[in-house]
Design an enzyme around this catalytic site. Sequence first.
Site, PDB file in Angstrom:
ATOM      1  N   LYS A   1       0.817  -1.191   0.000  1.00 23.17           N
ATOM      2  CA  LYS A   1       0.000   0.000   0.000  1.00 23.17           C
ATOM      3  C   LYS A   1       0.856   1.248   0.000  1.00 23.17           C
ATOM      4  CE  LYS A   1      -3.550  -2.316   2.708  1.00 23.17           C
ATOM      5  NZ  LYS A   1      -4.216  -2.399   3.994  1.00 23.17           N
ATOM      6  N   GLY A   2       2.030   1.177   0.599  1.00 21.97           N
ATOM      7  CA  GLY A   2       2.829   2.360   0.873  1.00 21.97           C
ATOM      8  C   GLY A   2       3.194   3.219  -0.321  1.00 21.97           C
TER       9      GLY A   2
ATOM     10  N   ASP B   1      15.058  -0.276   2.304  1.00 24.59           N
ATOM     11  CA  ASP B   1      15.996  -0.274   3.422  1.00 24.59           C
ATOM     12  C   ASP B   1      16.778  -1.586   3.432  1.00 24.59           C
ATOM     13  OD1 ASP B   1      13.915  -1.810   4.556  1.00 24.59           O
ATOM     14  OD2 ASP B   1      13.414  -0.293   6.038  1.00 24.59           O
TER      15      ASP B   1
ATOM     16  N   ARG C   1       0.062   6.844   7.279  1.00 23.44           N
ATOM     17  CA  ARG C   1       0.300   6.966   5.838  1.00 23.44           C
ATOM     18  C   ARG C   1      -0.162   8.308   5.303  1.00 23.44           C
ATOM     19  NH1 ARG C   1       1.537   1.885   3.683  1.00 23.44           N
ATOM     20  NH2 ARG C   1       0.604   0.110   4.741  1.00 23.44           N
TER      21      ARG C   1
ATOM     22  N   LYS D   1      17.140   3.955   2.631  1.00 20.79           N
ATOM     23  CA  LYS D   1      17.776   3.850   3.943  1.00 20.79           C
ATOM     24  C   LYS D   1      18.935   2.865   3.799  1.00 20.79           C
ATOM     25  CE  LYS D   1      14.725   3.774   7.321  1.00 20.79           C
ATOM     26  NZ  LYS D   1      13.858   3.259   8.414  1.00 20.79           N
TER      27      LYS D   1
ATOM     28  N   ASP E   1       7.816   2.704  -1.741  1.00 21.93           N
ATOM     29  CA  ASP E   1       7.966   3.884  -0.912  1.00 21.93           C
ATOM     30  C   ASP E   1       9.366   3.994  -0.317  1.00 21.93           C
ATOM     31  OD1 ASP E   1       7.581   1.716   0.803  1.00 21.93           O
ATOM     32  OD2 ASP E   1       5.857   2.588   1.842  1.00 21.93           O
TER      33      ASP E   1
END
Length: 184
Positions: free
Chosen positions: A42-43, A102, A164, A130, A99
């Site tokens: 979803k991000g 990392d 969000r 990240k 989104d």
Amino acid sequence: MHEDIKKVLLTKEEIDERVKELGRQITEDYKDKDLVVIVLLKGAAWFATDLTRSIDLPMRVDFMVASSYGNGTATSGNVTVRLDIMEDIRGKDVIVVDDIIDSGVTFAAICNMLRNHKPASLKTCALCDKADRRVNGLDADYVGFKIPDEFVVGFGLDYAGSYRNLPYIGVLKPAVYARTASHG
């Protein structure tokens, strides 16, 4: 919700400007190509919506739901796909949009799955990188911002499904997820 943010890392204005720059770069790189953008939900929905509107090319958009986090703040290492693409990407130029990158676990697993569909090319785009948390050396091809190793939320990024809808990216106060974990 704003009171749970330790600091704003990226303002809405900074995000908007960088997304437009990425859109211009992708437009240049993919002119005369058969582009399919695959959005990891979803991000990435917030980022991908603005990004695709900034790409001045015909394209198709498809979606996947995959996760290696569950409700935690660190990857589980296991990637689960709950929704796979519907678009035929064989011979197409594909950009996978997320989104954040990392650990790199989710991006690597998704890209490996998509390569089985035989796209002409496959690249990745992440709003946030990240890099200090990378476990596999994978780098996104297009990156909005390199960010420090802090737990961030907003602009699609979440903690256990919340935050969000913040219009900026902020660092979540550790007390928030410590409190949630203790009630788990």
